[in-house]
Design an enzyme around this catalytic site. Structure first.
Site, PDB file in Angstrom:
ATOM      1  N   LYS A 171       0.834  -1.207   0.000  1.00  9.57           N
ATOM      2  CA  LYS A 171       0.000   0.000   0.000  1.00  9.57           C
ATOM      3  C   LYS A 171       0.863   1.250   0.000  1.00  9.57           C
ATOM      4  O   LYS A 171       0.649   2.178  -0.795  1.00  9.57           O
ATOM      5  CB  LYS A 171      -0.922   0.018   1.230  1.00  9.57           C
ATOM      6  CG  LYS A 171      -1.893   1.191   1.243  1.00  9.57           C
ATOM      7  CD  LYS A 171      -2.396   1.520   2.631  1.00  9.57           C
ATOM      8  CE  LYS A 171      -1.390   2.340   3.390  1.00  9.57           C
ATOM      9  NZ  LYS A 171      -1.930   2.880   4.664  1.00  9.57           N
TER      10      LYS A 171
ATOM     11  N   ASP B  29      -6.278   0.649   1.017  1.00  7.30           N
ATOM     12  CA  ASP B  29      -6.328   0.817   2.465  1.00  7.30           C
ATOM     13  C   ASP B  29      -7.667   0.293   2.961  1.00  7.30           C
ATOM     14  O   ASP B  29      -8.418  -0.341   2.209  1.00  7.30           O
ATOM     15  CB  ASP B  29      -6.111   2.285   2.856  1.00  7.30           C
ATOM     16  CG  ASP B  29      -7.240   3.201   2.383  1.00  7.30           C
ATOM     17  OD1 ASP B  29      -8.186   2.717   1.711  1.00  7.30           O
ATOM     18  OD2 ASP B  29      -7.184   4.399   2.690  1.00  7.30           O
TER      19      ASP B  29
END
Length: 207
Positions: free
Chosen positions: A120, A138
């Site tokens: 991420k 996320d």
């Protein structure tokens, strides 16, 4: 949601959040890397409240690599998991200095080898600083993707990332990533989503 629904989804996101953007504050690639690393399990507002002083004290990898661990901890103590985050910031700064001449690498493979940097974080840095099409998954993107039927319950973040990048045109990856985050933060909350007032609300629960 099927492939034929994607144009409507993108049009709806444009209507809802035409100016969606990264809400972390930073001025350099290194600062972006640090800010995103700190954002795990906390809010962007919380990160933004501590990074001005942190960046003033340690604006570069070279400066942070020489910092006492206790000093880094002192700057970010208000954040969750601050001890581990401080250790990772110190370690990744040293790694950048020793292996990359103080420059943040430009590939996902190199980024995720840095201490404390996951997929991420790597995707955000690539998209925000190097304009590489990427969708960082996320908690908000993960939740919204499942509710809209872009992914399925049980999909892990990597599976969601692959499905989103396959469904959404590459030239829209960065913009759509921000819009999905805005949707999750402002309308499609984890608890009590505002489906009745959302133009995408009828997709909630469809997979």
């Amino acid at each position: 949601m099927t492939k034929k629904d994607i144009p409507f989804l993108l049009e709806s996101l444009d209507r809802l959040f035409p100016d969606a953007h990264c809400e972390l504050h930073f001025e350099t690639v290194f600062q972006c890397l640090v800010a995103v690393s700190l954002s795990a399990q906390t809010t962007d507002d919380s990160v933004n409240s501590v990074t001005p002083a942190l960046f003033a004290a340690y604006p570069t990898p070279e400066k942070m690599a020489m910092a006492p661990l206790e000093d880094i901890e002192g700057h970010i103590r208000r954040l969750g998991l601050y001890h581990n985050k401080a250790k990772n910031l110190l370690a990744l700064s040293k790694c950048l200095v020793e292996e990359y001449d103080g420059e943040v690498p430009k590939t996902k493979e190199a980024l995720i080898r840095l201490p404390g940097v996951g997929v991420k974080t790597a995707n955000v840095v690539l998209a925000e600083c190097y304009h590489v099409p990427a969708i960082a998954v996320d908690t908000h993107v993960h939740r919204v993707s499942i509710r809209l039927g872009l992914a399925k319950e049980g999909d892990d973040p990597l599976a969601v990332e692959k499905k989103l990048e396959a469904a959404i045109p590459k030239e829209r990856h960065i913009k759509s990533h921000h819009q999905l985050i805005f949707l999750g933060r402002r309308i499609c909350h984890a608890r009590n989503p505002e489906c009745e007032s959302c133009i995408l609300g009828f997709w909630h629960g469809i997979s």
